[in-house]
Structures are given as C-alpha cells and as structure tokens.
Write a protein that holds these residues in place. Structure first.
Motif, PDB file in Angstrom:
ATOM      1  N   ASP A 159       0.820  -1.215   0.000  1.00  0.00           N
ATOM      2  CA  ASP A 159       0.000   0.000   0.000  1.00  0.00           C
ATOM      3  C   ASP A 159       0.853   1.263   0.000  1.00  0.00           C
ATOM      4  O   ASP A 159       0.535   2.247  -0.670  1.00  0.00           O
ATOM      5  CB  ASP A 159      -0.942   0.006   1.208  1.00  0.00           C
ATOM      6  CG  ASP A 159      -2.020  -1.058   1.086  1.00  0.00           C
ATOM      7  OD1 ASP A 159      -2.254  -1.539  -0.035  1.00  0.00           O
ATOM      8  OD2 ASP A 159      -2.601  -1.418   2.125  1.00  0.00           O
ATOM      9  N   LYS A 160       1.939   1.251   0.753  1.00  0.00           N
ATOM     10  CA  LYS A 160       2.786   2.432   0.843  1.00  0.00           C
ATOM     11  C   LYS A 160       3.539   2.675  -0.461  1.00  0.00           C
ATOM     12  O   LYS A 160       3.581   3.794  -0.981  1.00  0.00           O
ATOM     13  CB  LYS A 160       3.787   2.261   2.007  1.00  0.00           C
ATOM     14  CG  LYS A 160       4.471   3.545   2.424  1.00  0.00           C
ATOM     15  CD  LYS A 160       3.492   4.517   3.027  1.00  0.00           C
ATOM     16  CE  LYS A 160       4.176   5.812   3.449  1.00  0.00           C
ATOM     17  NZ  LYS A 160       3.214   6.796   3.955  1.00  0.00           N
ATOM     18  N   ILE A 161       4.137   1.612  -1.005  1.00  0.00           N
ATOM     19  CA  ILE A 161       4.892   1.761  -2.249  1.00  0.00           C
ATOM     20  C   ILE A 161       3.959   2.093  -3.404  1.00  0.00           C
ATOM     21  O   ILE A 161       4.305   2.848  -4.321  1.00  0.00           O
ATOM     22  CB  ILE A 161       5.704   0.480  -2.530  1.00  0.00           C
ATOM     23  CG1 ILE A 161       6.780   0.325  -1.467  1.00  0.00           C
ATOM     24  CG2 ILE A 161       6.336   0.521  -3.916  1.00  0.00           C
ATOM     25  CD1 ILE A 161       7.612  -0.913  -1.623  1.00  0.00           C
ATOM     26  N   GLY A 162       2.742   1.551  -3.344  1.00  0.00           N
ATOM     27  CA  GLY A 162       1.768   1.808  -4.397  1.00  0.00           C
ATOM     28  C   GLY A 162       1.327   3.254  -4.492  1.00  0.00           C
ATOM     29  O   GLY A 162       0.720   3.653  -5.480  1.00  0.00           O
ATOM     30  N   GLU A 163       1.634   4.050  -3.498  1.00  0.00           N
ATOM     31  CA  GLU A 163       1.312   5.476  -3.586  1.00  0.00           C
ATOM     32  C   GLU A 163       2.185   6.184  -4.619  1.00  0.00           C
ATOM     33  O   GLU A 163       1.790   7.194  -5.195  1.00  0.00           O
ATOM     34  CB  GLU A 163       1.521   6.133  -2.214  1.00  0.00           C
ATOM     35  CG  GLU A 163       0.547   5.646  -1.149  1.00  0.00           C
ATOM     36  CD  GLU A 163       0.841   6.252   0.210  1.00  0.00           C
ATOM     37  OE1 GLU A 163       1.810   7.052   0.299  1.00  0.00           O
ATOM     38  OE2 GLU A 163       0.139   5.925   1.173  1.00  0.00           O
ATOM     39  N   THR A 164       3.379   5.634  -4.864  1.00  0.00           N
ATOM     40  CA  THR A 164       4.330   6.269  -5.796  1.00  0.00           C
ATOM     41  C   THR A 164       4.520   5.467  -7.073  1.00  0.00           C
ATOM     42  O   THR A 164       4.606   6.025  -8.163  1.00  0.00           O
ATOM     43  CB  THR A 164       5.699   6.451  -5.109  1.00  0.00           C
ATOM     44  OG1 THR A 164       5.521   7.199  -3.913  1.00  0.00           O
ATOM     45  CG2 THR A 164       6.670   7.183  -6.015  1.00  0.00           C
ATOM     46  N   TYR A 165       4.579   4.131  -6.950  1.00  0.00           N
ATOM     47  CA  TYR A 165       4.873   3.267  -8.091  1.00  0.00           C
ATOM     48  C   TYR A 165       3.620   2.521  -8.538  1.00  0.00           C
ATOM     49  O   TYR A 165       2.819   2.075  -7.707  1.00  0.00           O
ATOM     50  CB  TYR A 165       5.947   2.227  -7.731  1.00  0.00           C
ATOM     51  CG  TYR A 165       7.290   2.783  -7.329  1.00  0.00           C
ATOM     52  CD1 TYR A 165       7.696   4.060  -7.699  1.00  0.00           C
ATOM     53  CD2 TYR A 165       8.174   2.017  -6.586  1.00  0.00           C
ATOM     54  CE1 TYR A 165       8.937   4.557  -7.327  1.00  0.00           C
ATOM     55  CE2 TYR A 165       9.425   2.504  -6.219  1.00  0.00           C
ATOM     56  CZ  TYR A 165       9.789   3.777  -6.593  1.00  0.00           C
ATOM     57  OH  TYR A 165      11.026   4.268  -6.223  1.00  0.00           O
ATOM     58  N   GLY A 166       3.504   2.335  -9.836  1.00  0.00           N
ATOM     59  CA  GLY A 166       2.461   1.485 -10.382  1.00  0.00           C
ATOM     60  C   GLY A 166       3.035   0.145 -10.826  1.00  0.00           C
ATOM     61  O   GLY A 166       4.247  -0.079 -10.774  1.00  0.00           O
ATOM     62  N   PHE A 167       2.153  -0.762 -11.212  1.00  0.00           N
ATOM     63  CA  PHE A 167       2.555  -2.045 -11.810  1.00  0.00           C
ATOM     64  C   PHE A 167       3.415  -2.896 -10.871  1.00  0.00           C
ATOM     65  O   PHE A 167       4.393  -3.517 -11.291  1.00  0.00           O
ATOM     66  CB  PHE A 167       3.307  -1.807 -13.125  1.00  0.00           C
ATOM     67  CG  PHE A 167       2.590  -0.903 -14.082  1.00  0.00           C
ATOM     68  CD1 PHE A 167       1.583  -1.383 -14.889  1.00  0.00           C
ATOM     69  CD2 PHE A 167       2.903   0.453 -14.158  1.00  0.00           C
ATOM     70  CE1 PHE A 167       0.904  -0.545 -15.768  1.00  0.00           C
ATOM     71  CE2 PHE A 167       2.227   1.299 -15.024  1.00  0.00           C
ATOM     72  CZ  PHE A 167       1.230   0.799 -15.833  1.00  0.00           C
ATOM     73  N   ILE A 168       3.089  -2.945  -9.599  1.00  0.00           N
ATOM     74  CA  ILE A 168       3.916  -3.662  -8.630  1.00  0.00           C
ATOM     75  C   ILE A 168       3.287  -4.971  -8.186  1.00  0.00           C
ATOM     76  O   ILE A 168       3.710  -5.562  -7.194  1.00  0.00           O
ATOM     77  CB  ILE A 168       4.210  -2.783  -7.390  1.00  0.00           C
ATOM     78  CG1 ILE A 168       2.895  -2.289  -6.756  1.00  0.00           C
ATOM     79  CG2 ILE A 168       5.116  -1.619  -7.745  1.00  0.00           C
ATOM     80  CD1 ILE A 168       3.113  -1.530  -5.453  1.00  0.00           C
ATOM     81  N   ASP A 169       2.292  -5.448  -8.911  1.00  0.00           N
ATOM     82  CA  ASP A 169       1.601  -6.669  -8.483  1.00  0.00           C
ATOM     83  C   ASP A 169       2.375  -7.951  -8.770  1.00  0.00           C
ATOM     84  O   ASP A 169       2.230  -8.932  -8.047  1.00  0.00           O
ATOM     85  CB  ASP A 169       0.230  -6.765  -9.161  1.00  0.00           C
ATOM     86  CG  ASP A 169      -0.737  -5.714  -8.645  1.00  0.00           C
ATOM     87  OD1 ASP A 169      -0.854  -5.591  -7.420  1.00  0.00           O
ATOM     88  OD2 ASP A 169      -1.343  -5.021  -9.465  1.00  0.00           O
ATOM     89  N   ASN A 170       3.173  -7.957  -9.854  1.00  0.00           N
ATOM     90  CA  ASN A 170       3.766  -9.221 -10.301  1.00  0.00           C
ATOM     91  C   ASN A 170       4.564  -9.939  -9.231  1.00  0.00           C
ATOM     92  O   ASN A 170       4.537 -11.163  -9.127  1.00  0.00           O
ATOM     93  CB  ASN A 170       4.660  -8.978 -11.523  1.00  0.00           C
ATOM     94  CG  ASN A 170       3.853  -8.928 -12.791  1.00  0.00           C
ATOM     95  OD1 ASN A 170       2.649  -8.662 -12.753  1.00  0.00           O
ATOM     96  ND2 ASN A 170       4.489  -9.175 -13.928  1.00  0.00           N
ATOM     97  N   PHE A 171       5.322  -9.189  -8.456  1.00  0.00           N
ATOM     98  CA  PHE A 171       6.141  -9.814  -7.421  1.00  0.00           C
ATOM     99  C   PHE A 171       5.816  -9.243  -6.046  1.00  0.00           C
ATOM    100  O   PHE A 171       6.703  -8.895  -5.262  1.00  0.00           O
ATOM    101  CB  PHE A 171       7.630  -9.674  -7.761  1.00  0.00           C
ATOM    102  CG  PHE A 171       8.024 -10.476  -8.970  1.00  0.00           C
ATOM    103  CD1 PHE A 171       8.004 -11.861  -8.940  1.00  0.00           C
ATOM    104  CD2 PHE A 171       8.353  -9.852 -10.153  1.00  0.00           C
ATOM    105  CE1 PHE A 171       8.320 -12.610 -10.044  1.00  0.00           C
ATOM    106  CE2 PHE A 171       8.680 -10.585 -11.278  1.00  0.00           C
ATOM    107  CZ  PHE A 171       8.664 -11.981 -11.231  1.00  0.00           C
ATOM    108  N   SER A 172       4.521  -9.151  -5.785  1.00  0.00           N
ATOM    109  CA  SER A 172       4.044  -8.797  -4.447  1.00  0.00           C
ATOM    110  C   SER A 172       3.420 -10.029  -3.811  1.00  0.00           C
ATOM    111  O   SER A 172       2.783 -10.835  -4.489  1.00  0.00           O
ATOM    112  CB  SER A 172       3.005  -7.673  -4.526  1.00  0.00           C
ATOM    113  OG  SER A 172       3.585  -6.495  -5.008  1.00  0.00           O
ATOM    114  N   PHE A 173       3.609 -10.157  -2.508  1.00  0.00           N
ATOM    115  CA  PHE A 173       3.111 -11.345  -1.829  1.00  0.00           C
ATOM    116  C   PHE A 173       2.822 -11.005  -0.378  1.00  0.00           C
ATOM    117  O   PHE A 173       3.676 -10.441   0.317  1.00  0.00           O
ATOM    118  CB  PHE A 173       4.164 -12.464  -1.916  1.00  0.00           C
ATOM    119  CG  PHE A 173       3.729 -13.764  -1.299  1.00  0.00           C
ATOM    120  CD1 PHE A 173       2.685 -14.504  -1.846  1.00  0.00           C
ATOM    121  CD2 PHE A 173       4.374 -14.267  -0.175  1.00  0.00           C
ATOM    122  CE1 PHE A 173       2.280 -15.700  -1.283  1.00  0.00           C
ATOM    123  CE2 PHE A 173       3.986 -15.471   0.401  1.00  0.00           C
ATOM    124  CZ  PHE A 173       2.929 -16.181  -0.156  1.00  0.00           C
TER     125      PHE A 173
END
Length: 482
Positions: A159-173
């Motif tokens: 949630d925190k990183i997603g405030e700045t970066y997009g497309f971060i789902d591939n290697f999130s767990f």
C-alpha cells in the motif's frame, strides 16, 4: 542466567546504536528509517563514530524500505560493492555504465559491476537456485510468489509503495513488494512503415484475418520477410504469451482472477479473440509460409537492423523493443509500433505490464542491501531509463514517450491482482499443468513447429493444453467457475 541476559542486552544496545549512529550522520531526517528504528534509536546510548562508517547489524524489522529513503541525502557515506545481473547485454557498457557514474556522484563509495547474460531467462533461473548471483538481479519470471520472501528483500509494504509506483503486483506477496519494474511495456507489433507502404497496406490491421492479409501482401509485393519469428532465440516465442490477456480479451480480470478458474481457457471462441486467436495467428502465419524460410537460423541481434532496413515487415514484441530497432540502423523513422491485431466488440485493447523487475538478494550484507535499495530507487526515479527505452514509466504521473501516440483510442489494460487467498492459483495451475504461460517458451515453440512440419493442428494443441489445465485444477482442488 543473569549474566547471559545482561550480555544479550548489551549486544542489542550495540546493534541499535550502530543504526542510530548511521542515521545521525547519513540521513537528514531519522524518519526516513521506519518508526520502530527511530523509537529504539532515541533510547540507545550515544557513542562517537567515524563519518564513513556504514550501517551494520540492522535487524529485519528496522530495515529501511525504498519509500523511506531520499536519494542524495540518506546513507551518502555507505560503502558497498554491488554485483548486478542483467539481461540487457546491449547496454551494459554504455547506458548502464553511465547510470553507475551518475549514481556515484551521490554515493562515491558504492561500486556496481554489471554481469550481462544473453540467455537470461534460463541462466538467471539456474543462478537463482544456487544463490550465487550477487546483490541485484532482474527477477526471473519463473519465480513463484511464495518463494519471494526466501529469495528477495522486501522493498516495503504494497500500500505504501503503491502510492508512488504502479505495476507492482507481479512480485508482491502477502502485502509486501519484492520486485520493482524496470519499465512497463504495452504489447503491440513492430512494423516497418516503408515495407507496409510498398506492399500497398494503407490501413493498419485490426483483426487476425486483416493481419494475415497484410503479411500476404508483404510477401507478394516486397522482398521483406512478412513476420520474423526469432524462433532460435527461444524467449521471443514466449513473448507471445503477453498478448493472451488484456490485448486479446480487454478484461483486466482475465489473467489473475479468471484464468485459474476457467474451463477450457484455450478453446477457439470463434470470434477472433482470446488466447486461441493469439496462438492461431502465429500458427496460420507459419502454415501459410509468411515467416522466414528456416526458423532455426534466426538471429536476434541482427534482426534489429533487418527491421530497421526494411528486410523484415513485422515482429511481435513488447514496446521495449522499439528503441532498439530505431537505434539499429539509419532508418529510425521507418520503425513503427501498432496495436496487436485483435478487436473485442469493436474496440482494441493493449495489455500493459511490467518488464523484468529489480530484486535484491535477501542474503546480501546489510550495507549491500541498503546500497541496492538506493540504486534501484535511482534507476526507477531519476535515471529516466523507462522513458528512454520507450516504456511506460513506473512512477505514477510521469511522462509517456511518443511511441504510444500510435495507440490513440486504444485502451491499455493492466491485469488486476488475484483475489485475496488466491495469489498463487495461476502459478499453481500453470506449473502443475506444465503449460507454462509466461514461464517458459516450449508451448509456443510447439505451435510454430506443428505448423511448420504439419504435425498437429491448432485445435489438437489447445485440446491438449485444456486437458492438462483441467487436470491441474482438479488435482489442486481449484474451483472451475468461469
């Protein structure tokens, strides 16, 4: 026992002090580390330290995350020797070397050595299993999500990183991000504008049939190879997988939410959409003799100049390849990029998703982990790498390059993440069935080989894939509800 407790307390205080000392000299603001670190640091005993001392013995709980760091202000005296595995062998000594030089203006005590690997998808996977790969790598697409915590450092909370970066789902767990995209690609088709004009193609094809007709015109009216498959490179075959989701369906839920639960996902829908339409386009192009004469002799590096010179009409690759083709000869203006020729209910879509993602070795030293976090942050936020490579920037709100002007009216589709509790379902079915979408190349190579030597029909191939998919769903106990 009391002595042991006292020694343990002293050890903890010493460890805490190390971080506190570093933070006081390297970070302009201690809040750049996480809250737990600051709370503990204020209670630590004061002790003199040298200016060049790097942070050490930082516990996992207190470790900085990429969103808490400020480039050029935090940890500017850190010392580290980093090794970086990359697939970009073409720019190791040029563009990437320049990034190192720029980074070292802020962090002069950090050295970075790139190791370029030509057959990255296979070799990097093997190196990852041995643990002998260095500090930063482009995470192999074969890496399963539940393996991430044991292999890579967390960049921070989703949630925190997603405030700045997009497309971060591939290697999130499980709420953590383990891979930051180097750039983001839209999935389209490279083509040579002059070849199209010479062939008499006046309108870009929007359906598989229109595309095959265009290839036939190239064959009939020019000396160019209509569709260059780059079969021998291997990974170029696996690239076709990137089109079966958003480009072929227009549905952001298709890949991660629906596909694991689908019955016969590869069947022919009969309307020129879906995964079948993507793979069948390749099959038909091969069967009709619209590719190179001998696919086994193709050469990736030389194909760039061939497309630039008009010796190739089209290649199916992500937008990342546009810059390389433009730079490969004297005719950059002849290199065009168009949407993959599938239309869903009268509208064209283009899948957009991350290229290789940066990952940091969870077993590296603390200094190397922090230096790696800083370098990945620099590459993502300050190097301009994504834009210069023709990619969609990872940082939200950043400018898009001109190559996407040809996608006017086309809707970009970003895959939605899997439902909570189903994060591994696609990987599980994909692996168990051995179909290998986005994981390996042999299933797409099979399509070309079957069309080339007429050993199987496309319907026979997808019937086999569907049977294996269903068997895997049953074995894994995954509900079929799509």
């Amino acid at each position: 026992m009391k002595i042991k407790k006292l020694l343990s307390l002293l050890l903890v205080l010493t460890m805490v002090f190390s971080l506190a000392a570093c933070g006081s000299k390297d970070a302009k603001d201690d809040t750049k580390s996480n809250e737990g670190t600051n709370n503990t640091a204020t209670e630590a005993p004061k002790e003199e330290t040298t200016e060049d001392e790097a942070p050490a013995d930082i516990t996992t709980a207190a470790f900085p995350t990429i969103d808490t760091l400020t480039l050029g202000e935090d940890f500017t005296h850190i010392k580290a020797d980093l090794k970086f595995l990359t697939h970009r062998t073409d720019i190791v000594d040029t563009k990437l070397a320049g990034y190192v030089t720029e980074f070292q203006k802020m962090y002069p005590n950090v050295t970075i050595t790139y190791e370029g690997i030509t057959d990255y998808a296979q070799d990097a996977t093997i190196r990852l299993t041995t643990g002998d790969w260095g500090d930063i790598m482009m995470i192999p697409t074969t890496t399963l999500k539940n393996e991430l915590p044991g292999l890579f450092l967390s960049f921070g909370d989703y949630d925190k990183i997603g405030e700045t970066y997009g497309f971060i789902d591939n290697f999130s767990f499980e709420g953590k991000v383990y891979g930051i995209p180097s750039t983001v690609n839209a999935q389209g088709v490279l083509y040579n504008k002059k070849v199209f004009a010479d062939a008499g193609i006046t309108t870009l094809p929007k359906t598989p049939d229109e595309f095959l007709d265009a290839l036939q015109k190239i064959k009939d009216n020019t000396d160019a190879i209509p569709l260059y498959t780059n079969f021998a490179a291997g990974w170029t075959m696996g690239a076709w997988d990137a089109y079966i989701g958003g480009s072929a369906t227009g549905d952001p839920d298709f890949m991660n939410v629906k596909l694991p639960h689908m019955k016969d996902p590869f069947a022919n829908k009969g309307d020129g959409t879906g995964p079948y339409a993507v793979y069948n386009l390749l099959y038909e192009a091969v069967a009709r003799g619209l590719i190179e004469d001998d696919p086994t002799t193709t050469d990736w590096e030389s194909s760039k100049g061939m497309l630039n010179r008009g010796e190739i009409g089209t290649m199916v690759l992500g937008s990342w390849a546009v810059t390389q083709m433009k730079d490969a000869g004297d005719n950059p203006d002849d290199v065009g990029y168009m949407t993959f020729p599938i239309t869903v209910n009268g509208k064209q879509y283009a899948a957009a998703g991350p290229d290789y993602c940066y990952g940091i070795n969870v077993n590296a030293s603390d200094d190397n982990k922090i230096a790696s976090l800083l370098y990945v942050k620099f590459l993502t936020e300050q190097s301009n790498f994504a834009f210069s490579e023709g990619g969609i920037p990872v940082v939200k709100g950043a400018e898009y390059p001109d190559v996407y002007a040809a996608f006017e009216g086309v809707e970009l589709v970003v895959d939605n993440p899997a439902l909570a509790g189903e994060e591994t379902f696609l990987n599980d079915v994909n692996t168990k069935s051995e179909v290998g979408i986005n994981m390996e190349n042999t299933h797409v190579q099979r399509v070309l080989e079957a069309a080339y030597d007429k050993s199987e029909t496309m319907d026979e191939i997808v019937a086999d894939w569907n049977a294996k998919w269903s068997a895997a769903q049953t074995e894994l106990g995954i509900e079929v509800n799509q």
